[in-house]
Design an enzyme around this catalytic site. Structure first.
Site, mmCIF file in Angstrom:
data_model
loop_
_atom_site.group_PDB
_atom_site.id
_atom_site.type_symbol
_atom_site.label_atom_id
_atom_site.label_comp_id
_atom_site.label_asym_id
_atom_site.label_seq_id
_atom_site.Cartn_x
_atom_site.Cartn_y
_atom_site.Cartn_z
ATOM 1 N N GLY A 14 0.832 -1.208 0.000
ATOM 2 C CA GLY A 14 0.000 0.000 0.000
ATOM 3 C C GLY A 14 0.858 1.246 0.000
ATOM 4 O O GLY A 14 0.565 2.213 0.703
ATOM 5 N N SER A 16 1.263 3.279 -2.438
ATOM 6 C CA SER A 16 0.869 4.226 -3.486
ATOM 7 C C SER A 16 0.344 5.553 -2.979
ATOM 8 O O SER A 16 0.315 6.534 -3.714
ATOM 9 C CB SER A 16 -0.196 3.571 -4.382
ATOM 10 O OG SER A 16 -1.244 3.049 -3.576
ATOM 11 N N ASN A 66 -2.765 -7.612 -4.875
ATOM 12 C CA ASN A 66 -3.736 -7.577 -3.785
ATOM 13 C C ASN A 66 -3.100 -8.381 -2.650
ATOM 14 O O ASN A 66 -2.877 -9.592 -2.789
ATOM 15 C CB ASN A 66 -5.040 -8.230 -4.260
ATOM 16 C CG ASN A 66 -6.038 -8.388 -3.130
ATOM 17 O OD1 ASN A 66 -5.779 -8.007 -1.987
ATOM 18 N ND2 ASN A 66 -7.186 -8.954 -3.452
ATOM 19 N N VAL A 67 -2.805 -7.731 -1.534
ATOM 20 C CA VAL A 67 -2.055 -8.434 -0.478
ATOM 21 C C VAL A 67 -2.840 -9.593 0.143
ATOM 22 O O VAL A 67 -2.267 -10.445 0.824
ATOM 23 C CB VAL A 67 -1.582 -7.475 0.646
ATOM 24 C CG1 VAL A 67 -0.538 -6.503 0.141
ATOM 25 C CG2 VAL A 67 -2.759 -6.752 1.310
ATOM 26 N N ASN A 93 1.812 -2.263 5.360
ATOM 27 C CA ASN A 93 1.076 -1.020 5.587
ATOM 28 C C ASN A 93 -0.320 -1.029 4.965
ATOM 29 O O ASN A 93 -1.203 -0.331 5.451
ATOM 30 C CB ASN A 93 1.892 0.156 5.023
ATOM 31 C CG ASN A 93 1.056 1.398 4.843
ATOM 32 O OD1 ASN A 93 0.781 2.119 5.802
ATOM 33 N ND2 ASN A 93 0.587 1.645 3.628
ATOM 34 N N SER A 145 -3.105 -0.058 14.346
ATOM 35 C CA SER A 145 -3.946 1.128 14.604
ATOM 36 C C SER A 145 -4.218 1.158 16.104
ATOM 37 O O SER A 145 -4.169 0.111 16.766
ATOM 38 C CB SER A 145 -5.264 0.969 13.848
ATOM 39 O OG SER A 145 -6.248 1.832 14.391
ATOM 40 N N TYR A 158 -12.574 -4.112 11.166
ATOM 41 C CA TYR A 158 -11.258 -3.444 11.179
ATOM 42 C C TYR A 158 -10.594 -3.604 12.553
ATOM 43 O O TYR A 158 -9.412 -3.964 12.643
ATOM 44 C CB TYR A 158 -11.472 -1.975 10.828
ATOM 45 C CG TYR A 158 -10.223 -1.120 10.748
ATOM 46 C CD1 TYR A 158 -9.390 -1.180 9.633
ATOM 47 C CD2 TYR A 158 -9.903 -0.226 11.772
ATOM 48 C CE1 TYR A 158 -8.262 -0.363 9.549
ATOM 49 C CE2 TYR A 158 -8.780 0.593 11.685
ATOM 50 C CZ TYR A 158 -7.966 0.519 10.571
ATOM 51 O OH TYR A 158 -6.859 1.331 10.481
ATOM 52 N N LYS A 162 -7.098 -5.545 13.261
ATOM 53 C CA LYS A 162 -5.914 -4.881 13.824
ATOM 54 C C LYS A 162 -5.529 -5.507 15.169
ATOM 55 O O LYS A 162 -4.337 -5.605 15.484
ATOM 56 C CB LYS A 162 -6.164 -3.375 13.977
ATOM 57 C CG LYS A 162 -6.323 -2.635 12.646
ATOM 58 C CD LYS A 162 -5.090 -2.697 11.750
ATOM 59 C CE LYS A 162 -5.141 -1.709 10.598
ATOM 60 N NZ LYS A 162 -4.031 -1.839 9.645
ATOM 61 N N ILE A 191 -4.510 10.037 11.663
ATOM 62 C CA ILE A 191 -3.528 10.621 10.739
ATOM 63 C C ILE A 191 -4.318 11.059 9.506
ATOM 64 O O ILE A 191 -5.089 10.258 8.951
ATOM 65 C CB ILE A 191 -2.473 9.558 10.311
ATOM 66 C CG1 ILE A 191 -1.861 8.826 11.516
ATOM 67 C CG2 ILE A 191 -1.407 10.173 9.413
ATOM 68 C CD1 ILE A 191 -1.003 9.643 12.435
#
Ligand code: NAP
Length: 265
Positions: A14, A16, A66-67, A93, A145, A158, A162, A191
């Protein structure tokens, strides 16, 4: 004291945009060659790789994967073997979220978010770890996170991913320390990136600045600088640690302040 990563090769998933792009720039500034992984933002990744080659005089290439897909991850590491050489630093990441009520969440969405945030780091760490054990060790940094420890409404997939990633980092450090591979988890707070810009605008920046004890939203460099340090030999005895980068946000669960006013206030 300077962070020196020259002659190291780093792969950033990630890479990019957002935090990942800044990690790529910072590692390159410290002298590392960088493999910028992207999934949908091909153009951004290509522009970044070019910028890095020009500005930092290191090698930078990019590759799609695609990870969450084992075959694509394998292909990406083969591309890195060919175009950049051995991997010394892996930064897991890539991440994604979506806000959905648990009772309305589709199975596909659960799988997608767990896939990118948790299965992806497993697949990439396995490919990287197999290469590192045969060379001279390495460093794996997982971008978690504050939600690996702080639950949040609407983000059950999510937060679960995490939280899993945090334990994954600890188990990985335990298994790979004997191979001279270090592992660390970095857990950012708020962030400002494309991931949460809409939410910051929705609630208003001032609200976040009030909620965050340090009084500001974090920026991508706050995270990238820590990654560079942890990836370097300066952090040689840091293994299996969690680093929260959040301006004390996650400690601010009790919002009222019972302290008496001080004369200086
Ligand atoms: P972002 O700006 O939305 O960037 C997400 C990155 O992940 C993009 O480069 C994207 O690549 C990549 N990605 C998404 N799905 C992918 C997939 N299936 N395979 C490979 N790459 C994929 O988000 P960010 O804020 O920089 O987040 C970076 C990391 O920090 C994430 O792990 C996130 O959970 C974590 N984090 C962020 C915050 C925050 O406040 N921003 C806070 C805590 C943790 P493409 O664009 O090429 O598809």
């Amino acid at each position: 004291m300077q962070i020196n990563l020259s002659e190291k090769n780093a792969l950033v998933t990630g890479g990019s945009q957002g935090i990942g792009a800044e990690i790529c720039r910072t590692l390159a500034e410290c002298g590392a060659n960088v493999f910028v992984n992207y999934y949908s933002s091909k153009e951004k990744a290509e522009i970044l790789a070019e910028e890095i080659r020009k500005e930092h005089k290191v090698n930078a290439v990019c590759g799609k994967a695609n990870v969450a897909d084992a075959k694509q991850v394998e292909q990406m590491f083969l591309q890195m073997d060919k175009e950049l050489g051995r991997v010394d630093i892996l930064v897991n990441n890539a991440g994604s979220e979506s806000v959905t009520h648990v009772l309305d969440m589709e199975e596909n969405e659960w799988d997608r978010v767990i896939g990118i945030n948790l299965k992806g780091p497993f697949l990439c760490s396995q490919e990287a770890g197999r290469r590192m054990e045969n060379k001279r060790g390495g460093v794996i940094i997982n971008i978690s996170s504050i939600h690996d420890a702080v639950p949040r409404k609407g983000l059950i997939h999510y937060c679960s991913a995490k939280a899993g990633l945090k334990m994954f980092s600890k188990c990985l450090s335990l298994e790979l320390a004997e191979k001279n591979i270090r592992v660390a988890s970095i857990a950012p707070g708020a962030i400002e990136t494309n991931m949460n810009r809409e939410e910051i605008e929705k609630f208003g920046k001032e609200k976040f600045e009030k909620w965050i004890p340090q009084g500001r939203i974090g920026n991508v460099a706050d995270v990238a600088n820590a990654v560079a340090f942890l990836a370097s030999d300066l952090a040689d005895y840091i293994n299996g640690a969690d680093l929260y980068i959040d301006g004390a946000y996650m400690n601010h669960t009790i919002q009222y302040d019972p302290r008496p006013k001080r004369e200086t206030e």
